[in-house]
Write an enzyme that holds these catalytic residues in place. Structure first.
Site, PDB file in Angstrom:
ATOM      1  N   LYS A  72      41.138  55.009  36.888  1.00 52.96           N
ATOM      2  CA  LYS A  72      39.922  55.175  36.070  1.00 52.96           C
ATOM      3  C   LYS A  72      39.019  56.218  36.704  1.00 52.96           C
ATOM      4  O   LYS A  72      38.812  56.214  37.918  1.00 52.96           O
ATOM      5  CB  LYS A  72      39.183  53.835  35.920  1.00 52.96           C
ATOM      6  N   HIS A 112      42.533  44.730  41.366  1.00 63.34           N
ATOM      7  CA  HIS A 112      41.444  45.583  40.885  1.00 63.34           C
ATOM      8  C   HIS A 112      40.135  45.387  41.663  1.00 63.34           C
ATOM      9  O   HIS A 112      39.532  46.341  42.130  1.00 63.34           O
ATOM     10  CB  HIS A 112      41.173  45.346  39.404  1.00 63.34           C
TER      11      HIS A 112
HETATM   12  C1  BG6 Z   1      45.185  44.012  33.802  1.00 63.24           C
HETATM   13  C2  BG6 Z   1      45.153  42.522  33.660  1.00 63.24           C
HETATM   14  O1  BG6 Z   1      45.669  44.374  35.056  1.00 63.24           O
HETATM   15  O2  BG6 Z   1      43.881  44.535  33.635  1.00 63.24           O
HETATM   16  C3  BG6 Z   1      44.577  42.126  32.309  1.00 63.24           C
HETATM   17  O3  BG6 Z   1      46.454  41.994  33.795  1.00 63.24           O
HETATM   18  C4  BG6 Z   1      43.243  42.785  32.095  1.00 63.24           C
HETATM   19  O4  BG6 Z   1      44.457  40.711  32.212  1.00 63.24           O
HETATM   20  C5  BG6 Z   1      43.324  44.279  32.363  1.00 63.24           C
HETATM   21  O5  BG6 Z   1      42.861  42.547  30.761  1.00 63.24           O
HETATM   22  C6  BG6 Z   1      41.953  44.923  32.319  1.00 63.24           C
HETATM   23  O6  BG6 Z   1      42.107  46.296  32.355  1.00 63.24           O
HETATM   24  P1  BG6 Z   1      41.151  47.259  31.552  1.00 63.24           P
HETATM   25  O7  BG6 Z   1      41.598  48.627  31.913  1.00 63.24           O
HETATM   26  O8  BG6 Z   1      41.326  46.937  30.107  1.00 63.24           O
HETATM   27  O9  BG6 Z   1      39.773  46.923  32.020  1.00 63.24           O
END
Ligand code: BG6
Length: 502
Positions: free
Chosen positions: A187, A245
């Site tokens: 990102k 994350h």
């Molecule tokens: C993923 C998770 O890694 O990240 C999901 O497995 C989550 O559960 C997603 O919804 C969120 O990513 P983003 O880019 O949509 O914020």
């Protein structure tokens, strides 16, 4: 590019939109090709292309779809049916690759194998990739043609399983051949954390225990578990969002400046900071971490069901869909500064940010009668999504001459705001686009190294173990569409702080 799990969700929702965008920006080599491998035996090149076309048209990541771009890419998309846990499948792949690559000299037949598959099939696939000779181990990163393996998260289910997986993968391949994806790192704003910190000189002197009172890292999602109940029951929010994350965001926020922006220099610093995170203990967990599940709620008049009523979820499930935790980093820079991390499904809105809250001024002389609002400390907010940008809030004098009458200045908080879209237009590339290109050019900075993954599991394991041994009864809940459970508010208020509600 060979994709395993080609008929799955990730391929159509993320990988093809990213490939299409790369094609539209002329960032793919003219003879770049995709071989999609899926279980569907009846699928053909043509029927697979049609499915991907339909997916692209539905995708909100593809803006201004241009059929000419797709037509060029589509003729380089192929399909091979087979069971990837069976050796036979790899013979089929070899045959197809030979057809696709026949015009290329041997040393230019660079390949990467993308595992968009559930963790249960990682192991057989990597073994077959090695045994079939499709991905030979190359100690030398300059060896040509190159062969790389891209693995989706979750990488392991615990510290022990992650270690075992790393051990296996690193017997078969060299570290430089393995790209462990954490898509948050792709990102735009996440990459900007390092630029903001290290390409400017005004932040770094304040970036420590002396000036920062606490840091809040939030990844809130409006969606529920959708059709992924089965996966989510096994994972839960801590494995799904914290282990990867959120800890990556913490590492980038807290790490020391690397000597250079090379993959290993950056990852060395991230590992160092992850290793400095204080481990939670059974004694500290009850007052440092909160788990919860969403209960039924309503958003804009729509009724949403609670987690335990979602498909494939046990009625007495103990899987948390929300967690909040306070971490400490035991090093010179951060000792004593709480880092609050929280993430949840079905929260009030989709919003991710890193908020660095600075100390309050040591002495305030702007209070006084009639102006008894508590002054806000300065907060630097790095908005990860949506509306990517950075804002700094500070107090200013409200204009007017009332001072003479009331004997005090009126003070109000304001924001100084930078927005990516205003400054640069609609430029934020979807994370997968950045990451796929990085795999192709051999740039590993945005991928997690084996020791980094293990360091993150070490932080998370004690919490997961404690929670699996101590059933929550009752499990705290928060209504779908809210900002989380009351227990989380209590957790942070113990330190005199409050969650931000953007
Ligand atoms: C993923 C998770 O890694 O990240 C999901 O497995 C989550 O559960 C997603 O919804 C969120 O990513 P983003 O880019 O949509 O914020």
């Amino acid at each position: 590019m060979v994709i395993f799990g080609a008929t799955g969700d990730l391929t159509k929702r993320k990988l093809f939109p990213a490939l299409y965008s790369l094609a539209a920006e002329h960032l793919l080599a003219p003879d770049f090709a995709v071989l999609a491998v899926g279980r569907e035996a009846t699928e053909t090149d043509q029927s697979f292309r049609e499915k991907m076309l339909a997916a692209l048209k539905e995708s909100d990541e593809v803006k201004n779809f241009d059929d000419a771009v797709w037509q060029l890419l589509a003729q380089r998309v192929f399909y091979s049916g087979g069971d990837a846990s069976d050796a036979q499948c790899y013979e089929g792949i070899k045959v197809r690759l030979a057809e696709i690559e026949h015009a290329r000299p041997e040393e230019e037949r660079n390949r990467f194998f993308y595992l968009a598959v559930p963790p249960s099939v990682f192991e057989p696939i990597v073994r077959h990739l090695s045994e079939s000779g499709l991905v030979p181990k190359h100690e030398d990163s300059k060896a040509r043609p190159w062969a790389r393996v891209v693995v989706e998260k979750p990488f392991g289910h615990s510290l022990e399983t992650a270690r075992a997986l790393n051990a296996l993968v690193l017997t078969l391949f060299a570290e430089h051949q393995v790209y462990r994806i954490d898509h948050f790192l792709g990102k735009e704003t996440v990459q900007n954390v390092l630029v903001l910190r290290f390409a400017n000189s005004i932040f770094e002197p304040l970036w420590n225990r002396r000036w920062v009172s606490h840091v809040q890292i939030t990844a809130a999602e409006a969606v529920g578990v959708e059709a992924r109940g089965k996966y989510y029951e096994e994972a839960g929010v801590v494995r799904d969002m914290f282990q990867n994350h959120l800890l990556q965001l913490l590492a980038l926020t807290a790490m020391e400046p690397p000597p250079a922006m090379t993959a290993d220099a950056v990852r060395d610093e991230k590992v160092k900071v992850l290793k400095s995170v204080r481990w939670m203990t059974p004694e500290s967990i009850p007052t440092s971490a909160v788990r919860a599940q969403y209960s039924a709620g309503a958003v804009k008049g729509n009724l949403l069901s609670g987690y335990r009523d979602e498909p494939d979820v046990a009625r007495d499930s103990q899987t948390p869909t929300y967690a909040a935790a306070r971490f400490y980093i035991d090093n010179w820079r951060w000792k004593g500064v709480p880092f609050y991390l929280r993430s949840g499904k079905r929260m009030a809105k989709r919003y991710s940010e890193i908020a660095v809250t600075f100390q309050s001024p040591p002495h305030l002389m702007f209070g006084g009668e009639g102006n008894n609002r508590e002054l806000q400390p300065n907060v630097l907010v790095l908005r990860v999504q949506p509306n990517e940008g950075v804002s700094l809030n500070f107090e200013v004098k409200v204009p007017g001459a009332a001072v003479a009458l009331t004997q005090h200045l009126e003070v109000a908080p304001v924001d100084m705001d930078f927005s990516y879209s205003e400054a640069f237009g609609e430029t934020a590339a979807p994370a997968y686009e950045t990451l796929l290109l990085d795999v192709m050019i051999g740039e590993m900075t945005l991928f997690t190294r084996s020791d980094e993954v293990e360091a993150a599991w070490k932080i998370i394991d004690p919490l997961l173990n404690y929670w699996s041994e101590h059933i929550a009864s009752p499990m705290p809940t928060y209504p779908a569409g809210s900002w989380g459970p009351a227990e989380a508010d209590r957790l942070i208020s113990l330190d005199g702080a409050r969650w931000r509600t953007p």
